[in-house]
Design an enzyme around this catalytic site. Structure first.
Site, PDB file in Angstrom:
ATOM      1  N   GLU A  43     -44.663  17.855 -60.148  1.00 27.70           N
ATOM      2  CA  GLU A  43     -45.086  17.296 -61.453  1.00 27.70           C
ATOM      3  C   GLU A  43     -44.777  15.932 -61.749  1.00 27.70           C
ATOM      4  OE1 GLU A  43     -41.890  18.613 -64.799  1.00 27.70           O
ATOM      5  OE2 GLU A  43     -43.699  19.825 -64.447  1.00 27.70           O
TER       6      GLU A  43
ATOM      7  N   HIS B  79     -29.902  17.550 -60.960  1.00 22.98           N
ATOM      8  CA  HIS B  79     -30.877  18.400 -62.151  1.00 22.98           C
ATOM      9  C   HIS B  79     -30.145  19.492 -62.577  1.00 22.98           C
ATOM     10  CE1 HIS B  79     -33.760  15.255 -60.816  1.00 22.98           C
ATOM     11  NE2 HIS B  79     -33.868  15.768 -59.476  1.00 22.98           N
TER      12      HIS B  79
ATOM     13  N   GLU C  57     -38.219  24.885 -72.624  1.00 27.40           N
ATOM     14  CA  GLU C  57     -37.595  23.474 -72.336  1.00 27.40           C
ATOM     15  C   GLU C  57     -38.566  22.380 -72.501  1.00 27.40           C
ATOM     16  OE1 GLU C  57     -35.029  23.540 -68.791  1.00 27.40           O
ATOM     17  OE2 GLU C  57     -34.397  25.760 -69.253  1.00 27.40           O
TER      18      GLU C  57
ATOM     19  N   GLU D 208     -40.876  23.941 -69.002  1.00 27.43           N
ATOM     20  CA  GLU D 208     -40.921  25.467 -68.467  1.00 27.43           C
ATOM     21  C   GLU D 208     -40.515  26.365 -69.643  1.00 27.43           C
ATOM     22  OE1 GLU D 208     -38.284  25.773 -65.003  1.00 27.43           O
ATOM     23  OE2 GLU D 208     -36.767  25.012 -66.356  1.00 27.43           O
TER      24      GLU D 208
ATOM     25  N   ASN E  57     -37.715  29.597 -69.650  1.00 29.53           N
ATOM     26  CA  ASN E  57     -36.716  30.335 -68.656  1.00 29.53           C
ATOM     27  C   ASN E  57     -36.644  31.891 -69.461  1.00 29.53           C
ATOM     28  OD1 ASN E  57     -35.570  28.747 -66.510  1.00 29.53           O
ATOM     29  ND2 ASN E  57     -34.985  27.561 -68.347  1.00 29.53           N
TER      30      ASN E  57
ATOM     31  N   GLU F 104     -25.795  28.378 -70.757  1.00 28.84           N
ATOM     32  CA  GLU F 104     -25.451  27.663 -71.648  1.00 28.84           C
ATOM     33  C   GLU F 104     -25.647  28.205 -73.225  1.00 28.84           C
ATOM     34  OE1 GLU F 104     -29.470  25.971 -70.500  1.00 28.84           O
ATOM     35  OE2 GLU F 104     -27.591  26.533 -69.620  1.00 28.84           O
TER      36      GLU F 104
ATOM     37  N   ARG G  58     -19.126  23.242 -67.694  1.00 27.02           N
ATOM     38  CA  ARG G  58     -19.129  23.843 -66.807  1.00 27.02           C
ATOM     39  C   ARG G  58     -18.225  23.625 -65.942  1.00 27.02           C
ATOM     40  NH1 ARG G  58     -25.557  25.570 -65.119  1.00 27.02           N
ATOM     41  NH2 ARG G  58     -26.166  25.365 -67.561  1.00 27.02           N
TER      42      ARG G  58
ATOM     43  N   ARG H  76      21.649  -0.360 -46.834  1.00 25.47           N
ATOM     44  CA  ARG H  76      20.721  -0.506 -45.660  1.00 25.47           C
ATOM     45  C   ARG H  76      21.456  -0.549 -44.321  1.00 25.47           C
ATOM     46  NH1 ARG H  76      18.249  -2.994 -41.892  1.00 25.47           N
ATOM     47  NH2 ARG H  76      19.947  -4.432 -41.542  1.00 25.47           N
ATOM     48  N   ASP H  77      22.137  -1.641 -43.766  1.00 28.31           N
ATOM     49  CA  ASP H  77      22.395  -1.880 -42.509  1.00 28.31           C
ATOM     50  C   ASP H  77      23.398  -0.854 -41.917  1.00 28.31           C
ATOM     51  OD1 ASP H  77      22.094  -3.011 -39.900  1.00 28.31           O
ATOM     52  OD2 ASP H  77      23.228  -4.865 -40.179  1.00 28.31           O
ATOM     53  N   ALA H  78      24.425  -0.365 -43.244  1.00 23.56           N
ATOM     54  CA  ALA H  78      25.384   0.599 -42.838  1.00 23.56           C
ATOM     55  C   ALA H  78      24.905   1.750 -42.366  1.00 23.56           C
ATOM     56  CB  ALA H  78      26.311   0.620 -43.996  1.00 23.56           C
ATOM     57  N   HIS H  79      23.892   2.432 -42.980  1.00 26.11           N
ATOM     58  CA  HIS H  79      23.433   3.630 -42.861  1.00 26.11           C
ATOM     59  C   HIS H  79      22.389   3.579 -41.535  1.00 26.11           C
ATOM     60  CE1 HIS H  79      19.488   3.538 -44.660  1.00 26.11           C
ATOM     61  NE2 HIS H  79      19.862   3.103 -45.651  1.00 26.11           N
ATOM     62  N   GLN H  80      21.603   2.284 -41.384  1.00 27.58           N
ATOM     63  CA  GLN H  80      21.014   2.284 -40.300  1.00 27.58           C
ATOM     64  C   GLN H  80      21.726   2.172 -38.902  1.00 27.58           C
ATOM     65  OE1 GLN H  80      18.133  -0.957 -40.297  1.00 27.58           O
ATOM     66  NE2 GLN H  80      18.358  -1.448 -38.029  1.00 27.58           N
TER      67      GLN H  80
ATOM     68  N   ARG I  70      11.869 -10.436 -40.404  1.00 30.82           N
ATOM     69  CA  ARG I  70      11.927 -10.864 -39.157  1.00 30.82           C
ATOM     70  C   ARG I  70      10.742 -11.995 -38.878  1.00 30.82           C
ATOM     71  NH1 ARG I  70      11.130  -4.474 -37.988  1.00 30.82           N
ATOM     72  NH2 ARG I  70      13.398  -3.960 -37.750  1.00 30.82           N
TER      73      ARG I  70
ATOM     74  N   LYS J 268      23.788 -14.454 -38.337  1.00 36.40           N
ATOM     75  CA  LYS J 268      23.424 -12.933 -38.270  1.00 36.40           C
ATOM     76  C   LYS J 268      24.038 -12.554 -36.761  1.00 36.40           C
ATOM     77  CE  LYS J 268      19.755  -9.643 -37.867  1.00 36.40           C
ATOM     78  NZ  LYS J 268      20.519  -8.722 -38.776  1.00 36.40           N
TER      79      LYS J 268
ATOM     80  N   HIS K 288      28.946  -6.947 -37.177  1.00 40.11           N
ATOM     81  CA  HIS K 288      29.149  -5.652 -36.944  1.00 40.11           C
ATOM     82  C   HIS K 288      30.530  -5.418 -36.397  1.00 40.11           C
ATOM     83  CE1 HIS K 288      24.938  -4.030 -37.365  1.00 40.11           C
ATOM     84  NE2 HIS K 288      24.674  -5.262 -37.161  1.00 40.11           N
TER      85      HIS K 288
ATOM     86  N   THR L 175      16.065  -6.965 -33.172  1.00 39.74           N
ATOM     87  CA  THR L 175      14.823  -6.337 -33.121  1.00 39.74           C
ATOM     88  C   THR L 175      13.675  -7.571 -33.618  1.00 39.74           C
ATOM     89  OG1 THR L 175      15.678  -4.383 -34.158  1.00 39.74           O
ATOM     90  CG2 THR L 175      13.479  -4.487 -34.469  1.00 39.74           C
TER      91      THR L 175
END
Length: 1205
Positions: A255, A290, A330, A343, A345, A351, A396, A597-601, A670, A766, A798, A933
């Protein structure tokens, strides 16, 4: 005779009176009788003509899921016994448990076919004395042959008679009935079309757009809208295939498509005596494909005159055809107030619930009573008795992912928590934890219905309820529904069927965080498969919770309390130049703490987590406020945070800044390499610095691994433009006091001149390998102080050789303003010198730091305990003492630890001394370069290469043309990280590179700008729309690492909130855990068990108790799966590797291996949840592999095809 004439006149007048409203509009139609009510009202009564009421004793629902349960509940209230039928795939479905009896149907049939098997359903009904069948909606609900089979077998069909079902189910015949009844219709085909040619003929006459509709079903199945005539044939084929799969008949009608309509439907009820009433209308305009998504009753802002006409036409049509039971007429309502019948139904609608809410009538029970033979007046249902009460909305909720075009999702519901309360109704069938969502049926999960006095109030209740829902394990459309309900146009009530298409903002979805379930998944995965972060040694984290020393109330969680003033306050007030002046005017030695940072790195492989940093940060802010700065970012911490700790480095910076607002933060930049290991386009470096400042960074220690000034200047300019403090750093190597060294005092002073001219605020030294001896420190720093009296000098070293404290004291005495230290418990060895030692050494002197030793000791005690949590990464596993051989090999502190770890992991622990010697030799081969690095990695890679291949320096020179050098060595020699201060080593460089390209000058200078918008789009495509600018930047620097991090975060959630031992090694059975996921929200978790048996897909179920409720998670056992076979998955990020967009079945394959395809060409068709999806080619290329066959069942992301560009 006179009496007969009088009676005839009486009937004629009465009929004229009744039919006056239809005059001129209704044409007699052969086959449609005079409405029974009219006939009976004006005919001579015949005793006992009234239909007999036959009570239903046992009712079957020939359906599944939510509607089956809805009917069962109605029956239970009416004391009618119930029967369920179920397919093999629905064996565990809850609808069969809600019935008094349940029987398997369709054994061996495909899932949908089971519920379309009319003979077996009738047989089961007869064998079990069923006297009525309710068809629900979908499946057989509009099949006239099913209604007829019920009638033939003396079983009541709870719906219209079979002939009415046939006429109304045939949309062509229903359309003709509407025309004959005087109801306006949309132009369309007079009968069902069978070929695409018929469709094309219609389009040529009426033009596009047009719409295909299934002749024997609704719900959007078999529906396709076509705007371009070239798409008619493909749309016809897809619609026909869908209709046949959903309804057993592929007939379609066509249609004209009405532009911008509202979809209004009228609920009707009719009885056997010809009485018909309407229960007003519903607005179903919010649709997708739809298919209705949200329904409203009554239709908001519908003109009362139109409402009255529309409902009258619905009743008139129903009376005209002699309609019985429940049904829906509808209409499409255009913008001008014209409405068109589309149509009927002839069934109950999904619903129907909103109509029940606003009328107070139970439609299902009404259906059953009418089927028993009751008349509407007997049920006290007269039109004048039907009144509207308020407004109702139905959403829904489906298992579809709106972020992926509403693709159906399948799997196991791991968590289900519903939204309830006043004005909320839930109709569901699968809404519970543990439910399995299969790909075989409709995606509806639960219908949520709200009811209130007004439309806006009903919206508010619905939003509240949907917000309360928690559904985990499968995707749902809830975020989309929430956007719809909060849309201004929807709240105003006037929406048409274009609403979703014209509001792309509805797809700006706020994803559910799902934090709790993701964390459970992480813990479960660790319990089943072991640590997800590789542990470097066999040591385990200690059973310890580090004790945080006392801090004033409130400082542990917020910056609202008053913090002592620190150097950050000076910076914020005076700016970078003012800060530099304040440093020079300061009396005493300033310290920068590298603990963060650098200490534990250097000591713990950069593995310290934000969690443990945050716990001590309030103490740092309050008791160590006179630290010059905290080094807490940049360098290796950036990529390690994502790669191994699975946390965001940007969030670390932001969270630490919130907890420490008074101490400046310093990072390593860096130069032109930013925080990466290669050169980047200039705009990447600039944008990185800008974002870093926005997130809380203050001081940028800018260095270059080769002291290459152009790279340094770029980093300095980017930092300054971002508003940061520039600390240009000279990387120290060799021994400045050694006669004849090329890295002599003039070298460093000349370099310093360049950096000061370049605009640095602070001059940094450094010393990354700890080579700066005390005498060298005095010479270098003294000379720099003499040349630059107003320039702050900051020294970093270091303590690898053990002389760090002496060297820093010498630097301070020579004129350094700031030196770097680490907290005592993370100092020494390859880390920085001890904070406590230096504080004590200068106490009560002119260099007094002003830091209290007691505070240092408390700070150190915390980190001493925290260090035990990182035992798997402990450098002391192999590094037992300081080692002065660093003066010979010149290995940087962090790299010293890493090389030792690598040798340990490669089984070369006994050759570590050899590795160190080869490092020194490799350094000389490469030209005795600065080593930090990434240049240090080049030297380290060459050293390892020499050890593994048993090569001497001379052998490397002699065989340079034939050896397969590490990539890092080749790239260094090409010039990708810059130029060494004294040039590249020749002839080694020429021998290694041969004809490979060489870069002259600054590497990043020739690189095109990064397209951040394009990168953002790529990330959004893979990870959703909530990608941040910070994540884009991370991807610019570390593409692969960022991809893996984002995938990890999506899977496992905020693992950074876990305690460190839990994060690394997971919980024990029976362990109770508390996880604060945000302020005021704490998860209480208890581990219960891990299943011994594997599922068919290689998974183990892990059980938890979360906040007092049972939760479980299925985790793939990776070790066990090695013995199992699975369909391959598509490769993520590879466009030619095409994965299934959803679980489902392969309907059709359009190409074969070797075919050439273009982007957008159809490759195959999938089907899931009765929806078909066309998979198209993402790129041009040749089909290299077809990994599926027709009818194959697939899971999401299963490999479909591979296309080679």
């Amino acid at each position: 005779m006179l009496r007969l004439q009088a009676r005839t006149a009486q009937i004629r007048v009465a009929a004229s009176t009744q039919l006056t409203p239809l005059a001129g509009r209704v044409k007699p139609k052969h086959g449609y009788a005079l409405p029974q009510g009219l006939a009976r009202a004006y005919s001579t009564p015949i005793p006992n003509q009234r239909p007999e009421v036959q009570p239903i004793e046992k009712l079957m629902v020939a359906n599944r899921g939510e509607i089956a349960i809805r009917v069962f509940r109605a029956c239970h209230e009416m004391k009618i016994r119930t029967v369920a039928v179920y397919s093999e795939q629905d064996t565990m479905h809850i609808h069969r448990q809600k019935a008094d009896e349940a029987y398997l149907i369709g054994k061996g049939l495909p899932p949908v076919a089971s519920y379309l098997n009319i003979p077996e359903i009738i047989q089961v009904a007869k064998e079990n004395n069923v006297d009525a069948i309710h068809p629900g909606y979908g499946f057989l609900s509009e099949r006239a042959d099913f209604a007829k089979a019920c009638e033939v077998n003396d079983i009541k069909f709870v719906g219209p008679p079979s002939e009415i079902v046939r006429k109304m189910g045939d949309k062509v015949e229903a359309r003709q009935a509407a025309i004959d009844a005087g109801v306006q219709v949309v132009p369309g085909t007079a009968q069902a079309i069978q070929t695409a040619e018929e469709a094309l003929e219609f389009c040529h006459i009426h033009g596009c757009p047009v719409i295909f509709k299934a002749a024997y079903g609704g719900g959007g199945r078999g529906m396709r809208m076509v705007r371009d005539i070239k798409d008619v044939e493909e749309s016809f084929n897809r619609a026909r295939s869908e209709a046949e799969a959903a309804f057993g008949d592929g007939s379609l009608f066509l249609e004209k498509f009405i532009e911008r309509p509202r979809h209004i439907e009228v609920q009707i009820l009719g009885d056997k005596d010809g009485n018909v009433i309407h229960l007003y209308e519903r607005d179903c305009s919010v649709q997708r494909r739809h298919q209705k998504v949200v329904e409203i009753a009554p239709a908001p802002w519908l003109n009362s005159e139109i409402r009255n006409k529309m409902t009258a036409d619905a009743v008139k049509l129903a009376q005209y055809v002699g309609y019985e039971n429940a049904g829906t007429v509808e209409f499409l309502l255009d913008q001008h107030g014209n409405y068109y019948f589309i149509e009927v139904n002839a069934r109950l609608q999904v619903e129907h619930t909103v109509t029940e809410e606003v009328t107070g009538l139970d439609l299902v029970q009404s259906q059953i009573r009418i089927a028993e033979g009751f008349l509407l007046p007997e049920l006290k249902m007269k039109q004048e008795d039907i009144v509207l009460n308020g407004s109702s909305i139905q959403c829904r909720m489906t298992t579809e992912d709106p972020a992926k075009g509403f693709q159906p999702d399948t799997g196991r519901i791991e968590v289900f928590r519903s939204g309830e309360g006043m004005g909320i109704r839930l109709d569901s069938a699968l809404a519970y934890a543990g439910a399995i969502i299969s790909p075989y049926y409709d995606s509806l999960l639960v219908k949520v219905i709200s009811h209130a006095r007004t439309h806006q109030d009903a919206c508010a209740k619905m939003v509240r309820a949907l917000t309360e829902f928690r559904i985990r394990g499968v995707k749902t459309n809830t975020p989309f529904l929430l956007n719809v309900l909060q849309n201004t146009k929807f709240l105003e009530g006037a929406v048409d069927t274009y609403f979703i298409d014209e509001h792309p903002d509805l797809f700006k979805l706020k994803p559910s965080q799902n934090r709790a379930q993701k964390l459970l998944r992480y813990l479960a995965d660790v319990m089943v498969n072991g640590p997800l972060t590789p542990l470097a040694t066999g040591l385990q984290p200690a059973e310890i919770v580090p004790t945080v020393p006392h801090v004033p109330f409130g400082t542990t969680t917020t910056q609202d309390v008053k913090h002592p003033k620190g150097w950050k306050n000076v910076l914020d007030k005076e700016g970078p130049s003012g800060l530099a002046k304040a440093i020079r005017n300061h009396k005493g030695l300033l310290l920068m703490d590298t603990t963060y940072r650098d200490a534990h790195q250097s000591l713990l492989a950069t593995r310290v987590r934000t969690y443990d940093m945050k716990r001590i940060s309030p103490y740092t802010s309050h008791h160590l406020s006179n630290l010059f700065a905290l080094e807490n970012w940049g360098g290796a911490t950036f990529d390690v945070a994502m790669r191994f700790l699975h946390e965001c480095p940007w969030e670390r910076l932001e969270e630490l800044r919130q907890l420490i607002p008074n101490i400046p933060f310093q990072m390593l930049l860096r130069g032109a390499n930013a925080v990466g290991y290669t050169s980047y386009p200039d705009n990447v470096v600039y944008k990185f610095c800008d974002l870093a400042v926005q997130c809380g960074m203050d001081i940028f220690r800018v260095f270059d691994s080769l002291n290459y000034v152009p790279n340094l200047i770029l980093g300095m300019e980017a930092s300054a433009k971002a508003g940061g403090v520039v600390e240009a750093a000279i990387c120290y190597t060799g021994d400045v006091t050694k006669p004849g060294t090329k890295y002599d005092l003039d070298y460093y002073l000349t370099l310093a001149d360049d950096l000061v001219k370049g605009g640095t605020h602070i001059l940094g030294i450094k010393d990354m390998a700890g080579l700066l001896k005390p005498n060298a420190s005095k010479l270098l720093i003294g000379s720099l102080r003499e040349r630059f009296p107003d320039m702050p000098i900051h020294v970093h070293t270091h303590d690898t050789a053990g002389a760090g404290v002496a060297s820093m004291l010498a630097a301070a005495q020579a004129g350094a303003d700031i030196v770097d230290v680490a907290v005592d418990s993370l100092s020494g060895l390859t880390s920085q010198p001890s904070m406590g030692a230096i504080v004590a050494a200068v106490e009560n002197t002119e260099l007094d730091t002003g830091i209290k030793l007691d505070n240092v000791f408390d700070y150190s005690a915390y980190w001493a305990q925290a260090r035990q949590l990182y035992a798997p990464f402990e450098c002391c596993t192999t590094l037992k003492s300081s080692n002065a051989d660093v003066y010979l090999n010149e290995i940087p502190g962090g790299q010293y630890t890493n090389i030792q770890f690598q040798a340990y992991s490669l089984g070369l622990a006994d050759q570590f001394e050899e590795v160190k010697k080869k490092y020194a030799e490799a350094n000389q081969l490469l030209g005795d370069i600065i080593k930090v690095t990434p240049s240090s990695k080049v030297v380290g890679d060459l050293a390892q290469f020499m050890v593994q291949n048993k090569l001497t320096g001379q052998m490397v020179k002699d065989r340079a043309e034939e050896l397969a050098f590490p990539n890092s060595v080749i790239q260094y020699l090409q010039g990708y990280i810059g130029e060494p201060p004294f040039g590249f080593p020749e002839p080694l460089r020429s021998k290694v590179l041969k004809d490979k390209p060489r870069i002259k000058g600054r590497p990043g200078e020739s690189l095109p700008d990064m397209d951040f918008d394009q990168l953002h789009s790529q990330l959004v495509e893979r990870h959703g729309k909530n990608v941040t600018d910070k994540e884009v930047m991370s991807a610019a620097l570390y593409p692969k690492v960022t991809e893996e991090y984002l995938e990890f975060k999506e899977t496992y959630g905020p693992v950074q909130r876990l305690e460190s031992k839990l994060f690394f090694t997971g919980p024990l059975i029976g362990q109770e855990i508390q996880v604060e996921i945000e302020k005021g929200k704490t998860l209480h978790i208890k581990t219960l068990a891990v299943s011994e048996k594997l599922t068919k897909t290689g998974e183990r179920e892990v059980f938890f108790e979360l906040n007092g409720q049972l939760r479980s998670v299925l985790v793939k056992d990776l070790e066990a799966m090695k013995e199992m076979h699975f369909h391959p998955k598509a490769l993520k990020g590879v466009k030619g590797s095409i994965g299934s967009p959803m679980p489902g079945n392969v309907v059709d394959i359009k190409v074969k291996e070797g075919d050439r395809v273009k982007q957008g060409d159809t490759l195959l068709v999938l089907s899931a949840m009765k929806m078909e999806m066309t998979v198209t080619a993402p790129i041009d290329g040749i089909v290299k592999k077809v990994a599926v066959t027709k009818d194959m069942k697939l899971e999401g992301d299963d490999l479909l095809m591979e296309i080679e560009a």
